[in-house]
Design a protein around this motif. Sequence first.
Motif, PDB file in Angstrom:
ATOM      1  N   ARG A  37       0.826  -1.113  -0.006  1.00 46.51           N
ATOM      2  CA  ARG A  37       0.167  -0.036  -0.042  1.00 46.51           C
ATOM      3  C   ARG A  37       0.786   1.081   0.150  1.00 46.51           C
ATOM      4  N   HIS A  38       1.939   1.183   0.869  1.00 49.53           N
ATOM      5  CA  HIS A  38       2.704   2.317   0.775  1.00 49.53           C
ATOM      6  C   HIS A  38       3.622   2.741  -0.822  1.00 49.53           C
ATOM      7  N   LEU A  39       3.999   1.454  -1.154  1.00 52.93           N
ATOM      8  CA  LEU A  39       4.735   1.677  -2.313  1.00 52.93           C
ATOM      9  C   LEU A  39       3.989   1.991  -3.402  1.00 52.93           C
ATOM     10  N   VAL A  40       2.597   1.429  -3.571  1.00 51.66           N
ATOM     11  CA  VAL A  40       1.687   2.053  -4.664  1.00 51.66           C
ATOM     12  C   VAL A  40       1.403   3.514  -4.419  1.00 51.66           C
ATOM     13  N   LYS A  41       1.341   3.847  -3.338  1.00 46.90           N
ATOM     14  CA  LYS A  41       1.129   5.363  -3.044  1.00 46.90           C
ATOM     15  C   LYS A  41       2.171   6.290  -3.474  1.00 46.90           C
ATOM     16  N   LYS A  42       3.430   5.774  -3.055  1.00 50.39           N
ATOM     17  CA  LYS A  42       4.438   6.660  -3.132  1.00 50.39           C
ATOM     18  C   LYS A  42       5.284   6.699  -4.371  1.00 50.39           C
ATOM     19  N   ASP A  43       5.104   5.449  -5.468  1.00 55.33           N
ATOM     20  CA  ASP A  43       5.958   5.266  -6.407  1.00 55.33           C
ATOM     21  C   ASP A  43       5.266   4.731  -7.452  1.00 55.33           C
ATOM     22  N   ARG A  44       5.416   5.584  -8.475  1.00 56.49           N
ATOM     23  CA  ARG A  44       4.612   5.125  -9.746  1.00 56.49           C
ATOM     24  C   ARG A  44       4.911   3.882 -10.421  1.00 56.49           C
ATOM     25  N   VAL A  45       6.471   3.544 -10.362  1.00 53.12           N
ATOM     26  CA  VAL A  45       7.052   2.348 -10.989  1.00 53.12           C
ATOM     27  C   VAL A  45       6.477   1.225  -9.970  1.00 53.12           C
ATOM     28  N   MET A  46       6.451   1.302  -8.680  1.00 51.81           N
ATOM     29  CA  MET A  46       5.941   0.365  -7.963  1.00 51.81           C
ATOM     30  C   MET A  46       4.560  -0.125  -8.039  1.00 51.81           C
ATOM     31  N   ARG A  47       3.720   0.962  -8.574  1.00 45.87           N
ATOM     32  CA  ARG A  47       2.298   0.913  -8.535  1.00 45.87           C
ATOM     33  C   ARG A  47       2.134  -0.160  -9.800  1.00 45.87           C
ATOM     34  N   ARG A  48       2.905   0.296 -10.881  1.00 47.39           N
ATOM     35  CA  ARG A  48       2.653  -0.654 -12.151  1.00 47.39           C
ATOM     36  C   ARG A  48       3.246  -2.025 -12.022  1.00 47.39           C
ATOM     37  N   LEU A  49       4.325  -2.257 -11.154  1.00 49.60           N
ATOM     38  CA  LEU A  49       5.116  -3.455 -10.994  1.00 49.60           C
ATOM     39  C   LEU A  49       4.233  -4.409  -9.892  1.00 49.60           C
ATOM     40  N   ILE A  50       3.592  -3.671  -9.036  1.00 55.97           N
ATOM     41  CA  ILE A  50       2.844  -4.339  -8.085  1.00 55.97           C
ATOM     42  C   ILE A  50       1.910  -5.045  -8.552  1.00 55.97           C
ATOM     43  N   ALA A  51       1.037  -4.260  -9.420  1.00 58.03           N
ATOM     44  CA  ALA A  51      -0.125  -4.707 -10.260  1.00 58.03           C
ATOM     45  C   ALA A  51       0.323  -5.730 -11.190  1.00 58.03           C
ATOM     46  N   GLN A  52       1.455  -5.627 -12.077  1.00 53.45           N
ATOM     47  CA  GLN A  52       1.473  -6.795 -12.956  1.00 53.45           C
ATOM     48  C   GLN A  52       1.949  -8.067 -12.402  1.00 53.45           C
ATOM     49  N   VAL A  53       2.743  -7.834 -11.138  1.00 59.51           N
ATOM     50  CA  VAL A  53       3.163  -9.304 -10.563  1.00 59.51           C
ATOM     51  C   VAL A  53       1.998  -9.943  -9.999  1.00 59.51           C
ATOM     52  N   ALA A  61      11.785   6.888  -1.661  1.00 59.41           N
ATOM     53  CA  ALA A  61      10.353   6.758  -1.747  1.00 59.41           C
ATOM     54  C   ALA A  61       9.959   5.243  -1.261  1.00 59.41           C
ATOM     55  N   TRP A  62      10.992   4.251  -1.026  1.00 59.71           N
ATOM     56  CA  TRP A  62      10.411   2.829  -0.744  1.00 59.71           C
ATOM     57  C   TRP A  62      10.507   2.855   0.601  1.00 59.71           C
ATOM     58  N   GLN A  63      11.118   3.829   1.314  1.00 61.44           N
ATOM     59  CA  GLN A  63      11.509   3.560   2.972  1.00 61.44           C
ATOM     60  C   GLN A  63      10.102   3.471   3.699  1.00 61.44           C
ATOM     61  N   PRO A  64       9.925   2.707   4.679  1.00 66.75           N
ATOM     62  CA  PRO A  64      10.720   1.740   5.141  1.00 66.75           C
ATOM     63  C   PRO A  64      10.548   0.240   4.477  1.00 66.75           C
ATOM     64  N   TRP A  65      10.334   0.128   3.435  1.00 64.75           N
ATOM     65  CA  TRP A  65      10.066  -1.192   2.845  1.00 64.75           C
ATOM     66  C   TRP A  65      10.943  -1.432   1.620  1.00 64.75           C
ATOM     67  N   CYS A  66      12.150  -1.114   1.867  1.00 66.07           N
ATOM     68  CA  CYS A  66      12.942  -1.407   0.639  1.00 66.07           C
ATOM     69  C   CYS A  66      13.264  -2.875   0.324  1.00 66.07           C
ATOM     70  N   SER A  67      13.227  -3.730   1.034  1.00 67.33           N
ATOM     71  CA  SER A  67      13.290  -5.298   0.828  1.00 67.33           C
ATOM     72  C   SER A  67      11.979  -5.700  -0.224  1.00 67.33           C
ATOM     73  N   VAL A  68      10.884  -5.035   0.094  1.00 71.92           N
ATOM     74  CA  VAL A  68       9.587  -5.455  -0.773  1.00 71.92           C
ATOM     75  C   VAL A  68      10.040  -4.752  -2.264  1.00 71.92           C
ATOM     76  N   ALA A  69      10.404  -3.500  -2.132  1.00 72.38           N
ATOM     77  CA  ALA A  69      10.477  -2.954  -3.438  1.00 72.38           C
ATOM     78  C   ALA A  69      11.463  -3.537  -4.208  1.00 72.38           C
ATOM     79  N   SER A  70      12.790  -3.969  -3.568  1.00 74.41           N
ATOM     80  CA  SER A  70      13.563  -4.459  -4.110  1.00 74.41           C
ATOM     81  C   SER A  70      13.205  -6.000  -4.686  1.00 74.41           C
ATOM     82  N   TRP A  71      12.380  -6.782  -4.209  1.00 76.90           N
ATOM     83  CA  TRP A  71      11.672  -8.137  -4.444  1.00 76.90           C
ATOM     84  C   TRP A  71      10.928  -7.812  -5.742  1.00 76.90           C
ATOM     85  N   TYR A  72      10.169  -6.758  -5.780  1.00 72.97           N
ATOM     86  CA  TYR A  72       9.307  -6.413  -7.014  1.00 72.97           C
ATOM     87  C   TYR A  72      10.189  -6.197  -8.218  1.00 72.97           C
ATOM     88  N   ILE A  73      11.512  -5.153  -8.056  1.00 71.75           N
ATOM     89  CA  ILE A  73      12.387  -5.272  -9.228  1.00 71.75           C
ATOM     90  C   ILE A  73      12.880  -6.430  -9.687  1.00 71.75           C
TER      91      ILE A  73
END
Length: 223
Positions: free
Chosen positions: A29-45, A200-212
Motif C-alpha cells: 500500500r505504501h509503495l503503490v501510493k509513493k512510487d509510480r513504478v512500484m504501482r505498475r510492477l505490483i499490479a503486474q506481478v 520513496a521505498w522507505q521503510p520497505w526497501c526489501s519489498v520494493a527490491s523484490w518487485y524489481i
Amino acid sequence: MAATKKIVTAAAETASSTTRPSYWDEACRHLVKKDRVMRRLIAQVGDVCLRPRGDAFTTLARSIVGQQVSVASAQRVWDRFAALPGAMAPRSVLKLKVDDMRAAGLSARKVDYLVDLALHFDSGRLHVQQWDDMDDAAITAELVAIRGISRWTADMFLIFHLARPNVLPLDDATLIGGISQHYFSGDPVSRSDAREVAQAWQPWCSVASWYIWRSLAPLPVDY
C-alpha cells in the motif's frame, strides 16, 4: 539475474513450509501510493510475494557452494556435497574429510569457507537464537566475519531468510540494472542514484527490491 536467483532459491527445495511476511500488504500500500513504478510492477506481478523459508546453516552453505558458478553447476556440486554428511548440520560437516569434499566438486577455497561456516555455527559465535531481536547491522557484522560471506550474501540472507523489511542491497547488480531499466530508461545508474530512488521505498526497501527482481525474472524470486 543468475547471482541473485542462485541464493534466493538456495533452500527452497528442502523447505516444507512458507510464511507470508506480516508486513507485506502494508508495504505494498505504501509503495503503490509513493512510487509510480512500484504501482505498475505490483499490479503486474499479482498475488505472489516473498516466502521466507529454509535452515540458516543450509542457506548460507548453499550460497558458498554457488559462488562464481552457474546455477546448474552449483546444483550438481551441492547434490554431491549434501549426500556426504548424515544430515546437513555444522557438526556433521566438520566431520567430513577434505578429500571427500573436494571429490564432490568443491574447490579448496570453498572447503575452507564451509568449514569456517560450520565452526561459526558449532562454536556458538553466531547468535542465531537472538537474530530475531538483533538489528540488521549486528547480524550483518556476524555474517561477514565468516570467510566467504560477503555483504551481498548478508543482504540476501536478511531479505530472504529473515524477511527483514528494509534492506537495500546496493551490491546486487540485478537490482541496479532493474532500477536503470524502470527509472532511468536504461541509462547507467550509480549507487547514489539508487539510494535516491529508494527514498520513496522507505521503510520497505526489501519489498520494493523484490518487485524489481520479480519484474526481471520468469518465476517468483523465493526462498
